[in-house]
Design an enzyme around this catalytic site. Structure first.
Site, PDB file in Angstrom:
ATOM      1  N   CYS A  27       1.089  -1.228  -0.325  1.00 23.58           N
ATOM      2  CA  CYS A  27       0.106  -0.770  -0.184  1.00 23.58           C
ATOM      3  C   CYS A  27       0.995   0.938  -0.507  1.00 23.58           C
ATOM      4  O   CYS A  27       1.948   1.230   1.556  1.00 23.58           O
ATOM      5  CB  CYS A  27      -1.121  -0.208   1.216  1.00 23.58           C
ATOM      6  SG  CYS A  27      -1.889   1.504   1.722  1.00 23.58           S
ATOM      7  N   CYS A  84       0.875   3.342   2.683  1.00 27.30           N
ATOM      8  CA  CYS A  84       1.105   2.738   3.910  1.00 27.30           C
ATOM      9  C   CYS A  84       2.086   3.322   4.015  1.00 27.30           C
ATOM     10  O   CYS A  84       3.445   3.377   5.574  1.00 27.30           O
ATOM     11  CB  CYS A  84       0.291   1.737   4.569  1.00 27.30           C
ATOM     12  SG  CYS A  84      -1.237   1.052   4.247  1.00 27.30           S
TER      13      CYS A  84
END
Length: 208
Positions: free
Chosen positions: A144, A147
């Protein structure tokens, strides 16, 4: 650092050239298949966004560096070709496509990572962990892009708040916990105090 090995804009390269390219410092590897496909096996250090889901794809490419090379792939080529075109139109300076996708990669005898059946965090274990004082739940995944942007922020927050414990929930596999929490966005942050949720935030968070 020399960038001589980087393929030029609009390049579609064979697996051996792609493999050499993704080993270089600063290269971003981007898998545009579905999460289920990604979880069954992916290239090293690859981030992920499903190209068929416009909102997800558009959101995640915001966190890629437009000035650094992006090596993009899918299963056989069409999705990565369309994704590369879209990224170039969005201003990405150097997008390199894997000719034939992951299918060609495997046919060339090259290996992938992941695909192992690792156990989930159980609800019993989760409940036990959040009852232990102040706990920050960090729902994220290695694939991600936002992230990855938040990793140093989380580290700085924990350093500044030594009394708070961190519990990472894997966005790829801890599906039972994620469903129970009602978390639909990565990353998601939830702060618990003595087992009770007191704060929640999704997406990019800045330290106050």
């Amino acid at each position: 650092m020399s960038t001589a090995v980087y393929a030029q804009n609009n390049n579609v390269v064979k697996p051996d050239v792609f493999q050499t390219g993704i080993k270089q410092s600063g290269v971003q590897v981007f898998d545009v298949r579905t999460l289920a496909e990604y979880s069954s096996g992916h290239l090293p250090h690859a981030m992920q966004a499903d190209f068929t889901r416009d909102e997800e794809f558009n959101e995640r490419i915001k966190y890629l560096n437009k000035e650094q090379p992006v090596y993009v792939y899918c299963l056989s080529g069409p999705r990565s070709n369309a994704a590369a075109k879209k990224m170039r139109e969005a201003g990405f300076a150097n997008v390199v496509e894997l000719d034939g996708g992951l299918t060609a990669w495997k046919q060339a005898g090259l290996t992938v990572e992941g695909g192992a059946n690792t156990p989930q965090l159980t609800l019993i274990d989760f409940t036990g962990k959040i009852s232990e004082g102040d706990v920050l739940i960090y729902i994220s995944a290695d694939w991600c892009p936002p992230c990855q942007k938040m990793e140093p922020v989380v580290a700085a927050y924990l350093k500044a708040n030594a009394g708070i414990k961190l519990l990472k929930v894997d966005g790829s596999k801890d599906t039972n916990v994620i469903k129970t929490l009602g978390a639909t966005t990565l990353p998601t942050f939830i702060l618990y105090k003595e087992g009770k949720e007191v704060w929640r935030k999704t997406g990019i968070v800045e330290l106050n």
